[in-house]
Design an enzyme around this catalytic site. Structure first.
Site, PDB file in Angstrom:
ATOM      1  N   TYR A   1      41.485  56.268  69.995  1.00  0.00           N
ATOM      2  CA  TYR A   1      41.181  54.985  70.638  1.00  0.00           C
ATOM      3  C   TYR A   1      41.545  55.114  72.110  1.00  0.00           C
ATOM      4  CZ  TYR A   1      41.609  50.202  72.252  1.00  0.00           C
ATOM      5  OH  TYR A   1      41.456  49.053  72.979  1.00  0.00           O
TER       6      TYR A   1
ATOM      7  N   GLU B   1      36.325  49.512  76.266  1.00  0.00           N
ATOM      8  CA  GLU B   1      36.991  50.143  75.135  1.00  0.00           C
ATOM      9  C   GLU B   1      36.084  51.170  74.469  1.00  0.00           C
ATOM     10  OE1 GLU B   1      39.321  47.482  72.215  1.00  0.00           O
ATOM     11  OE2 GLU B   1      37.542  48.094  71.131  1.00  0.00           O
TER      12      GLU B   1
END
Ligand code: GDP
Ligand code: MN
Length: 406
Positions: A105, A193
């Protein structure tokens, strides 16, 4: 404003980040054609992904891999038209679907408290980061970008190494981390993101297996207040997925904020909105929303705001708090009367109008038998009391609270 993944991928790609480029399709036949093209170029597998503005598409069955154009078409048929968290899938992205070795991530968000961009990374990628934050907060690495210089090289390296992306991946990981922050600043985003950022395996000629980093998902949220600076991004707004109430508020120039309580608040000005929220809370109530009609609003804007408030079924009472400056009290009063004449349901409301033309407003409201209050404290208390009465009434089955008008 949220961008669809395929738009977010374009921004990352334009910033030089490694993003497999795909095509958007809205019918199974288009999916097949797009997949056939990718297979013809080099892909050994494609991924078909629902383009909806919610997370968790993978879990919901909105992401499927396909090894042939025919399989891709079948995946397209399955995903197009499916409903994910209440949203119907109208489009899919068809992209090369590399083999994933590991998922990470990496995301940049605006940290308002620190007044900095916060870069967050985790080697536990792929799953929702909120889940990781809850169950294993120590698995998330955080660092703040420099306010003027962006993410510095040493910071990017430190992030990469903390995630275990050293060695052959270090250079690419540094470029990606810095790129996310750059994309954020250049587009006035408040979230950029990539989840998963993946180490993907590629088999080259002679069966040689190589690994490299690729951004396989992209989520970008833009700062609405900065959109006038980015007309090309505004043009990417997905009207199909926008709440119709938000669309109408935007068209009317009303700042519409959704909250969780039961009191709808119509105010003019951001400061007055905050004060109104505070006093509602102090009186023991919870605002359902606030609609800031700004300065100089005319009757039609007030009527539109009332319509939007009444359309929210959570609203059990309405508090109108207007401090007339450029806004004229009588215009607001006319708007309230106008809105009531065509409203879909009756809800108790308390009106407080002071400032410019307050006397004229009072006369109009009196003639129309509106409940008024002279101070904001009093108005807030009465709105809270009205909600309590409505709650009691609905608990005892009396129709009083939600009675529809003929
Ligand atoms: P989200 O669930 O809405 O966040 O959608 P994602 O794009 O993150 O996809 C969910 C999961 O599907 C990822 O975590 C991957 O495991 C898998 N996935 C997505 N894209 C690819 C791809 O290109 N190749 C492979 N092999 N898997 C993928
Ligand atoms: Mn994802």
């Amino acid at each position: 404003m949220k961008l669809q993944e395929f738009h977010a991928r374009e921004l990352l790609s334009a910033a030089g980040l490694p993003v497999p480029r795909g095509r958007v399709a809205s019918t199974p036949a288009e999916v097949r054609a797009a997949a056939a093209e990718l297979f013809a170029v080099s892909a050994s597998q494609v991924v078909v992904k629902a383009q909806v503005l919610v997370g968790g598409r993978g879990k919901a069955g909105g992401v499927k891999l396909a090894a042939t154009a025919q399989e891709a078409e079948a995946a397209g048929s399955a995903i197009l038209g499916m409903s994910i968290k209440g949203i119907t899938v109208r489009r899919v992205l068809v992209a090369p679907g590399p083999d994933i070795a590991r998922e990470y991530y990496l995301g940049a968000i605006l940290d308002r408290a620190a007044q900095r961009i916060l870069l967050m990374g985790s080697a536990e990628g792929g799953v929702e980061i909120e889940e990781v934050a809850r169950q294993k907060p120590e698995a998330i690495v955080r660092l703040h970008a420099h306010p003027h210089l962006g993410l510095l090289d040493y910071q990017a390296r430190s992030m990469a190494l903390s995630l275990g992306l050293g060695g052959p991946h270090l250079r690419a990981a540094v470029a990606i981390a810095k790129g996310l922050v750059r994309v954020m600043v250049e587009n006035d985003a408040d979230l950029v993101e990539v989840n998963p950022l993946a180490v993907v395996r590629e088999t080259g000629p002679g069966g040689l297996v190589t690994e490299r980093l690729a951004c396989l998902d992209a989520k970008i949220t833009l700062d609405d207040s900065a959109l006038p600076r980015h007309p090309e991004l505004e043009a990417r707004r997905d009207l199909d997925e926008e709440d119709p109430a938000d669309a109408e508020a935007r068209a009317q120039g009303i700042n519409f904020i959704h909250l969780d309580g039961a009191i709808g608040c119509l105010v003019n000005g951001a400061g007055l909105a905050m004060t109104t929220m505070d006093l509602v809370k102090r009186a023991g109530g919870e605002p359902a929303n606030f609609l800031d009609i700004g300065g100089g609003a005319k009757a039609d804007k007030v009527a539109a705001a009332m319509r939007l408030i009444l359309a929210d079924p959570k609203v059990m009472a309405i508090l109108v708090n207007i401090f007339g400056g450029i806004t004229r009290g009588d215009e607001v009063a006319h708007g309230l009367v106008e809105a009531r004449a065509v409203q879909s349901r009756e809800v108790p409301r308390v009106v407080r109008i002071v400032g410019t033309n307050a006397a004229e407003a009072a006369a109009i409201l009196r003639a129309a038998a509106f409940e008024t209050a002279s101070s904001l404290e009093e108005a807030a208390e009465r709105a809270v009391a009205a909600v309590r009465r409505a709650q009691m009434a609905s608990a005892t089955g009396s129709p009083e609270a939600t009675e529809a008008r003929p």
